[in-house]
Design a protein around this motif. Sequence first.
Motif, short mmCIF file in Angstrom:
data_model
loop_
_atom_site.label_atom_id
_atom_site.label_comp_id
_atom_site.label_asym_id
_atom_site.label_seq_id
_atom_site.Cartn_x
_atom_site.Cartn_y
_atom_site.Cartn_z
N VAL A 57 0.86 -1.18 0.00
CA VAL A 57 0.00 0.00 0.00
C VAL A 57 0.90 1.23 0.00
CG1 VAL A 57 -1.86 1.23 1.15
CG2 VAL A 57 -1.73 -1.27 1.34
N VAL A 58 0.65 2.13 -0.94
CA VAL A 58 1.47 3.33 -1.10
C VAL A 58 0.58 4.56 -1.00
CG1 VAL A 58 3.08 4.58 -2.60
CG2 VAL A 58 3.03 2.08 -2.64
N GLN A 59 1.03 5.56 -0.25
CA GLN A 59 0.35 6.85 -0.20
C GLN A 59 1.28 7.89 -0.81
OE1 GLN A 59 -2.29 7.88 3.04
NE2 GLN A 59 -1.11 9.73 3.41
N ARG A 295 -7.25 2.84 -4.78
CA ARG A 295 -7.29 2.05 -6.01
C ARG A 295 -6.39 0.84 -5.83
NH1 ARG A 295 -7.07 6.80 -10.00
NH2 ARG A 295 -9.21 6.91 -10.76
N SER A 296 -6.80 -0.28 -6.36
CA SER A 296 -5.99 -1.48 -6.20
C SER A 296 -5.87 -2.23 -7.51
CB SER A 296 -6.58 -2.39 -5.11
OG SER A 296 -7.86 -2.86 -5.50
N GLY A 297 -4.77 -2.97 -7.62
CA GLY A 297 -4.54 -3.86 -8.74
C GLY A 297 -4.09 -5.21 -8.21
N ARG A 298 -4.50 -6.28 -8.87
CA ARG A 298 -4.20 -7.64 -8.40
C ARG A 298 -3.51 -8.41 -9.51
NH1 ARG A 298 -7.42 -12.46 -8.53
NH2 ARG A 298 -6.88 -13.92 -6.85
N THR A 299 -2.36 -9.00 -9.17
CA THR A 299 -1.60 -9.84 -10.11
C THR A 299 -1.56 -11.25 -9.56
OG1 THR A 299 -0.21 -7.97 -10.76
CG2 THR A 299 0.63 -10.18 -11.23
N VAL A 300 -2.01 -12.21 -10.35
CA VAL A 300 -1.97 -13.62 -9.95
C VAL A 300 -0.73 -14.26 -10.55
CG1 VAL A 300 -3.18 -15.84 -10.04
CG2 VAL A 300 -4.48 -13.72 -9.79
N PHE A 301 0.00 -15.04 -9.74
CA PHE A 301 1.25 -15.64 -10.23
C PHE A 301 1.43 -17.02 -9.61
CE2 PHE A 301 2.30 -13.47 -6.31
CZ PHE A 301 3.21 -14.29 -5.68
N ASP A 302 2.30 -17.80 -10.23
CA ASP A 302 2.68 -19.12 -9.72
C ASP A 302 4.16 -19.09 -9.37
OD1 ASP A 302 0.12 -19.92 -10.39
OD2 ASP A 302 0.71 -20.86 -12.28
N ALA A 303 4.51 -19.73 -8.25
CA ALA A 303 5.91 -19.85 -7.83
C ALA A 303 6.09 -21.22 -7.20
CB ALA A 303 6.28 -18.74 -6.86
N GLY A 304 6.70 -22.13 -7.93
CA GLY A 304 6.89 -23.48 -7.41
C GLY A 304 5.55 -24.15 -7.14
N VAL A 313 -1.53 -4.50 -5.06
CA VAL A 313 -0.89 -3.19 -4.94
C VAL A 313 -1.99 -2.14 -4.84
CG1 VAL A 313 0.68 -1.53 -5.98
CG2 VAL A 313 1.08 -3.98 -6.28
N GLU A 314 -1.92 -1.31 -3.80
CA GLU A 314 -2.93 -0.28 -3.57
C GLU A 314 -2.26 1.10 -3.49
OE1 GLU A 314 -5.04 -1.28 -0.03
OE2 GLU A 314 -5.66 -3.25 -0.76
N VAL A 315 -2.93 2.08 -4.05
CA VAL A 315 -2.50 3.47 -3.91
C VAL A 315 -3.63 4.23 -3.23
CG1 VAL A 315 -1.87 5.60 -5.09
CG2 VAL A 315 -0.93 3.42 -5.87
N ARG A 316 -3.33 4.85 -2.10
CA ARG A 316 -4.32 5.54 -1.29
C ARG A 316 -4.10 7.04 -1.34
NH1 ARG A 316 -3.32 3.22 3.60
NH2 ARG A 316 -1.65 4.73 3.95
N THR A 317 -5.16 7.80 -1.65
CA THR A 317 -5.09 9.25 -1.59
C THR A 317 -6.11 9.72 -0.53
OG1 THR A 317 -6.67 9.45 -3.43
CG2 THR A 317 -4.34 9.53 -3.96
N VAL A 318 -5.80 10.84 0.11
CA VAL A 318 -6.57 11.29 1.26
C VAL A 318 -6.87 12.77 1.13
CG1 VAL A 318 -6.65 11.40 3.79
CG2 VAL A 318 -5.32 9.60 2.67
N THR A 319 -8.06 13.17 1.55
CA THR A 319 -8.42 14.58 1.60
C THR A 319 -9.29 14.82 2.84
OG1 THR A 319 -9.28 16.46 0.31
CG2 THR A 319 -10.56 14.41 0.25
N VAL A 320 -9.37 16.06 3.28
CA VAL A 320 -10.23 16.45 4.39
C VAL A 320 -11.19 17.49 3.87
CG1 VAL A 320 -10.32 17.53 6.67
CG2 VAL A 320 -8.47 15.95 6.13
N VAL A 321 -12.48 17.28 4.12
CA VAL A 321 -13.50 18.19 3.66
C VAL A 321 -14.34 18.66 4.84
CG1 VAL A 321 -13.63 17.13 1.38
CG2 VAL A 321 -15.16 16.33 3.18
#
Length: 323
Positions: A57-59, A295-304, A313-321
């Motif tokens: 998660v990234v801001q 907003r989020s995105g999802r990647t499906v993968f195989d490993a072994g 992966v999520e990107v968060r934006t914030v505001t105050v109203v």
Amino acid sequence: MTDRSVACRRPATLGLLLAATIAACNGVVDEAGELGAAPPESGEPAATSRLAQIRVVVQPPGEFGGDEPALEVAAVFAQYRGYDEAAARTRLDLPRPPAERLRAGHCVPTEQLLAGDEPVSKDTVSKDSSGSRELILLDAGNLSVSLGEATLDVPLALVPDLVPTISGVTYTYLGDSLPAGAWPPGEPAPSELVVRVDGEGDELPGFTLRPRLPEPAALSGTLDRDRDELRLEWRPDGREPLVLRLVSLIGGEPVGEELTCVAHDDGSFVADLDELHALGLDGGPGTALRVSATRSGRTVFDAGEFVGAEAVVEVRTVTVVGD
């Protein structure tokens, strides 16, 4: 930079979530079935299943922070038997995302979206001790996340010894600010991040992922008290639903219930303030409203032997109203 990372020698809290009722709002999509042990097969040991998730998660820099970290990384690589997948997800603190549990245009108190969990009792521990149930979180070697010009090695955290059938390590990092060079203020948003896992043997070999970093929503909003409406606007993307979280503030401190809403990512959302207040949002004199959009995105993968693992992966934006 300050961070709240968890070192390997210091136990971290693994989410054994309390039971939550998910029936108070007709916008909630209920889960079918009961979270619990998978039905045992007579005379046969329970099969081993696997579940893995990497969540980042990234801001963006310059956002109103509040008490939210600017960077969160959490990862688990689990093998389990004697549990169904829903129960394993609950014990790993991996509930289904709000957009899968709540219809677009609806809001509920955030606590109602917590997945249910079986209470830990003497009977449960005794049953678990029989050896029929097991959940092991594997050490996958070094795990690093690169964003922009910055690379972060994610620390290991020991699973607390709460029940004898759950053991191993998780990867956990919480940072109050982004690492230097990750996302310089005023620069365009990075388009992707890189996750590298060294791996441990054939069961979980090393791998590299390059998931897309969702575009920040550029959120803004107004409280129209004459019409008793909350109006939110953002730069639309349209790929996946947008998750909104609302909480009232007095003197910068949160009060009342936090609400979670799901909206179509079409650039606008209007909610009736009376309906939000009925759900627990505080609307007293002098209150402002902190709104975050994820907003989020999802990647499906195989490993072994881990097939169908996911990177979220999520990107968060914030505001105050408001006031």
